[in-house]
Design a protein around this motif. Structure first.
Motif, short mmCIF file in Angstrom:
data_model
loop_
_atom_site.label_atom_id
_atom_site.label_comp_id
_atom_site.label_asym_id
_atom_site.label_seq_id
_atom_site.Cartn_x
_atom_site.Cartn_y
_atom_site.Cartn_z
N TYR A 113 -6.21 38.80 -24.71
CA TYR A 113 -7.62 38.46 -24.82
C TYR A 113 -7.84 36.95 -24.72
N PHE A 114 -8.76 36.55 -23.82
CA PHE A 114 -9.07 35.14 -23.60
C PHE A 114 -10.58 34.97 -23.52
N GLY A 115 -11.06 33.80 -23.97
CA GLY A 115 -12.50 33.56 -23.98
C GLY A 115 -13.01 32.95 -22.68
N GLN A 116 -14.20 33.36 -22.31
CA GLN A 116 -14.90 32.76 -21.16
C GLN A 116 -15.24 31.29 -21.44
N LYS A 117 -15.21 30.92 -22.72
CA LYS A 117 -15.44 29.52 -23.10
C LYS A 117 -14.54 28.59 -22.28
N ASP A 118 -13.27 28.99 -22.12
CA ASP A 118 -12.33 28.22 -21.29
C ASP A 118 -12.24 28.93 -19.94
#
Ligand code: AMP
Length: 294
Positions: free
Chosen positions: A160-165
């Motif tokens: 899981y990774f954030g769209q923030k980055d």
């Protein structure tokens, strides 16, 4: 899905383990795999907030077991960046992870993650040339190397990774495809403060006055969204609108404002396909990033 009972989700959550050794983590992973359990991984640098929590919540929903890594990865920081001052609070992180239902918090020392004579690194080309890649040389090499190691250690079904980055998410997706990692990369939406500021561990650096000034990032992106909705398709004009808003804030100094194709991350002149508008702005000494997809 295994949700309860002896060794099941609820009993396991109560006793979230904090592990700092790669060997011990691998042993736990092996026994989960033997049981046929699915594993979600949430890689972080700690000082966790609601943005991280949204990733953990999703991982807990979608997997039998969840590993959260908290590791301030030295090789992704440039020599003039904030490695030594990066905020840390492992006790608070433990509580947040445990309350959210994670099963293992992996918190290794740098010496545990990197052999002294480590000589293998992962470089993703092209996608890392612009945006933060050009402003932070070596950053994505550090990110891709540590994320590859975490993928090899945890062998998650989903990560899981954030769209923030946004650039990081695109780069990791490409790396997973190119190197045939057997997992799904899940991108999660940006979590914001009530007033619109994207949550970030680095927000803690901001003074009261800077915190107010930092709102200019989301304001400038909202303005861009408005002009896009009104039909503007020329990216030079859109960039100009964003720069004008950012420059109206005396404490803000633009690092970059870019309008790029959301998949290739290459600059576009006219908005025809899905675009990513990504900005990096110094508020005082603190570098903040934000973005929207349109
Ligand atoms: P970091 O600890 O800053 O390296 O972030 C770890 C993960 O959390 C990355 O995948 C980030 O994109 C994600 N993340 C950080 N802030 C947010 C946020 N405000 N909303 C959603 N995800 C976030």
């Amino acid at each position: 899905m295994d949700k309860g009972g002896e060794g099941g989700k609820f009993s396991a959550n109560k006793a979230m383990k904090t592990i700092s050794s790669v060997k011990e983590l691998k042993e736990n992973i092996k026994s989960w795999k033997k049981e046929g359990l699915t594993i979600g991984l949430v890689p972080t640098m700690g000082f966790l907030h609601e943005g991280h929590k949204s990733l953990i919540d999703r991982a807990v929903k979608e997997n039998d077991r969840v590993v959260v890594s908290v590791f301030v990865n030295p090789i992704q920081f440039g020599p003039k960046e904030d490695l030594s001052t990066y905020p840390r609070d492992i006790e608070r992180d433990k509580k947040l992870c445990s309350d959210a239902g994670a099963n293992i918090l992996f918190n290794p020392e740098a010496s545990e993650m990197y052999f002294k004579d480590a000589s293998t690194f992962v470089d993703v080309e092209e996608l890392t040339e612009g945006l933060c890649g050009s402003k932070r040389p070596g950053h994505f090499r550090g990110v891709c190397t540590v994320v590859s190691k975490l993928f090899n250690i945890v062998t998650p079904d989903k990560a899981y990774f954030g769209q923030k980055d946004a650039q990081q998410l695109a780069v990791i997706k490409r790396m997973v495809r190119d190197l045939n990692f057997d997992l799904e990369v899940v991108g999660c939406e940006i979590i914001r403060e009530e007033d619109g500021l994207a949550k970030s561990s680095r927000n803690t650096y901001l003074s009261k006055e800077e915190r107010k000034a930092a709102l200019i990032l989301s304001k400038s992106l909202n303005k861009a969204r408005n002009v896009l909705s009104e039909g503007e398709r020329n990216t030079k004009s859109i960039k100009r609108v964003i720069e004008e808003v950012l420059n109206s804030e005396p404490l803000a100094k633009i690092d970059y404002v870019e309008v790029v194709d959301s998949i290739t991350l290459k600059p576009v002149e006219k908005v025809e396909k899905e675009i990513l508008i990504a900005i990096a702005v110094f508020i005082g000494k603190t570098r903040l990033i934000d973005n929207i997809i349109f």
